[in-house]
Scaffold this motif. Structure first.
Motif, short mmCIF file in Angstrom:
data_model
loop_
_atom_site.label_atom_id
_atom_site.label_comp_id
_atom_site.label_asym_id
_atom_site.label_seq_id
_atom_site.Cartn_x
_atom_site.Cartn_y
_atom_site.Cartn_z
N GLN A 156 -11.66 12.40 9.11
CA GLN A 156 -13.05 12.41 9.54
C GLN A 156 -13.62 10.99 9.52
O GLN A 156 -13.12 10.12 8.81
CB GLN A 156 -13.87 13.31 8.64
N ALA A 157 -14.66 10.79 10.28
CA ALA A 157 -15.34 9.49 10.30
C ALA A 157 -15.76 9.11 8.88
O ALA A 157 -16.22 9.94 8.12
CB ALA A 157 -16.55 9.55 11.21
N GLY A 158 -15.56 7.84 8.56
CA GLY A 158 -15.89 7.34 7.23
C GLY A 158 -14.72 7.34 6.27
O GLY A 158 -14.80 6.71 5.20
N ALA A 159 -13.66 8.01 6.63
CA ALA A 159 -12.49 8.08 5.75
C ALA A 159 -11.63 6.83 5.86
O ALA A 159 -11.92 5.92 6.65
CB ALA A 159 -11.67 9.32 6.09
N SER A 160 -10.58 6.81 5.05
CA SER A 160 -9.66 5.67 5.04
C SER A 160 -8.24 6.15 5.30
O SER A 160 -7.89 7.29 5.01
CB SER A 160 -9.70 4.96 3.67
N LEU A 161 -7.45 5.26 5.85
CA LEU A 161 -6.02 5.48 6.03
C LEU A 161 -5.30 4.16 5.77
O LEU A 161 -5.87 3.09 6.00
CB LEU A 161 -5.69 5.94 7.45
N ARG A 162 -4.05 4.26 5.35
CA ARG A 162 -3.22 3.07 5.17
C ARG A 162 -1.96 3.23 5.99
O ARG A 162 -1.16 4.15 5.74
CB ARG A 162 -2.87 2.87 3.71
N LEU A 163 -1.79 2.38 6.96
CA LEU A 163 -0.58 2.39 7.77
C LEU A 163 0.46 1.44 7.16
O LEU A 163 0.10 0.40 6.63
CB LEU A 163 -0.89 1.96 9.20
N SER A 164 1.70 1.82 7.31
CA SER A 164 2.81 0.98 6.85
C SER A 164 3.76 0.74 8.01
O SER A 164 3.90 1.59 8.89
CB SER A 164 3.58 1.64 5.71
N CYS A 165 4.40 -0.40 7.99
CA CYS A 165 5.41 -0.72 9.00
C CYS A 165 6.58 -1.38 8.28
O CYS A 165 6.46 -2.50 7.78
CB CYS A 165 4.84 -1.66 10.05
N ALA A 166 7.68 -0.66 8.23
CA ALA A 166 8.87 -1.16 7.56
C ALA A 166 9.83 -1.76 8.59
O ALA A 166 10.20 -1.08 9.55
CB ALA A 166 9.56 -0.04 6.79
N ALA A 167 10.20 -3.01 8.39
CA ALA A 167 11.14 -3.68 9.28
C ALA A 167 12.54 -3.65 8.70
O ALA A 167 12.72 -3.77 7.49
CB ALA A 167 10.69 -5.12 9.50
N SER A 168 13.51 -3.50 9.56
CA SER A 168 14.91 -3.55 9.15
C SER A 168 15.71 -4.31 10.19
O SER A 168 15.27 -4.48 11.33
CB SER A 168 15.48 -2.14 8.96
N GLY A 169 16.86 -4.79 9.81
CA GLY A 169 17.71 -5.52 10.73
C GLY A 169 17.60 -7.03 10.60
O GLY A 169 18.52 -7.75 10.99
N PHE A 200 -10.98 -3.32 8.20
CA PHE A 200 -9.52 -3.25 8.11
C PHE A 200 -8.98 -4.46 7.37
O PHE A 200 -9.54 -5.57 7.47
CB PHE A 200 -8.89 -3.21 9.50
N THR A 201 -7.88 -4.27 6.65
CA THR A 201 -7.22 -5.37 5.96
C THR A 201 -5.72 -5.29 6.20
O THR A 201 -5.10 -4.25 5.97
CB THR A 201 -7.48 -5.31 4.45
N ILE A 202 -5.15 -6.39 6.69
CA ILE A 202 -3.71 -6.47 6.88
C ILE A 202 -3.10 -7.20 5.70
O ILE A 202 -3.68 -8.15 5.16
CB ILE A 202 -3.37 -7.18 8.22
N TYR A 260 1.28 -3.84 6.10
CA TYR A 260 0.36 -2.72 5.93
C TYR A 260 -0.94 -2.98 6.68
O TYR A 260 -1.31 -4.12 6.94
CB TYR A 260 0.03 -2.52 4.44
N LEU A 261 -1.62 -1.89 7.00
CA LEU A 261 -2.96 -1.97 7.56
C LEU A 261 -3.83 -0.96 6.82
O LEU A 261 -3.68 0.24 7.03
CB LEU A 261 -2.97 -1.70 9.07
N GLN A 262 -4.69 -1.47 5.96
CA GLN A 262 -5.65 -0.62 5.26
C GLN A 262 -6.88 -0.49 6.14
O GLN A 262 -7.51 -1.49 6.50
CB GLN A 262 -6.03 -1.24 3.92
N MET A 263 -7.20 0.75 6.49
CA MET A 263 -8.32 1.02 7.40
C MET A 263 -9.38 1.80 6.65
O MET A 263 -9.12 2.94 6.23
CB MET A 263 -7.83 1.79 8.62
N ASN A 264 -10.54 1.22 6.49
CA ASN A 264 -11.66 1.87 5.82
C ASN A 264 -12.79 2.13 6.79
O ASN A 264 -12.85 1.52 7.87
CB ASN A 264 -12.16 0.98 4.66
N SER A 265 -13.68 3.01 6.40
CA SER A 265 -14.86 3.32 7.23
C SER A 265 -14.46 3.60 8.67
O SER A 265 -15.04 3.03 9.62
CB SER A 265 -15.86 2.16 7.17
N LEU A 266 -13.50 4.46 8.84
CA LEU A 266 -12.98 4.74 10.19
C LEU A 266 -14.04 5.38 11.07
O LEU A 266 -14.88 6.16 10.60
CB LEU A 266 -11.75 5.63 10.09
N LYS A 267 -13.97 5.03 12.35
CA LYS A 267 -14.91 5.53 13.35
C LYS A 267 -14.12 6.26 14.43
O LYS A 267 -12.94 5.98 14.65
CB LYS A 267 -15.65 4.35 13.98
#
Length: 131
Positions: free
Chosen positions: A13-26, A71-73, A83-90
């Protein structure tokens, strides 16, 4: 073979937070820039955030105006992960989010928001923000 695998997307929902991750290999990207882009339906893929590689000055981060202060990378060089920390999502943050990695050694005029400098891309993770 280089792979970037994103995770952490979802429906919130709007106002929530999510944290995306991206794992690299190779290969290791610790001294190279990595970034996040997003693409909403019917729109061009747009820059979200980028972080430089680790050097003696540390890392620097860059943000699109639309996500600055929300957002904070960050990156963990020991895990080869960004990582991408996403706060106060719209609702307008709804998009597929892509991780990108570059093999370009940055210079003073490097445009970290340009898709052209990134050599590898992940498959994307969906972020949906409901109002």
């Amino acid at each position: 073979q280089v792979q970037l695998v994103e995770s952490g997307g979802g429906l919130v929902q709007a106002g929530a937070s999510l944290r995306l991750s991206c794992a690299a290999s190779g290969r290791t990207f610790s001294t190279y820039p990595m970034g996040w882009f997003r693409q909403a339906p019917g729109k061009e893929r747009e820059f979200v955030a980028a972080i430089t590689g680790l050097n003696w000055r540390g890392s620097r981060s860059y943000y699109a105006d639309s996500v600055k202060d929300r957002f904070t990378i960050s990156r963990d060089h020991t895990k080869n992960t960004v990582y991408l920390q996403m706060n106060s999502l719209k609702p307008e943050d709804t998009a597929v989010y892509y991780c990108a990695a570059s093999l370009t050694q940055p210079g003073s005029d490097t445009n970290y928001s340009s898709r052209d400098i990134y050599d590898y891309w992940g498959q994307g993770t969906q972020v949906t923000v409901s109002s």
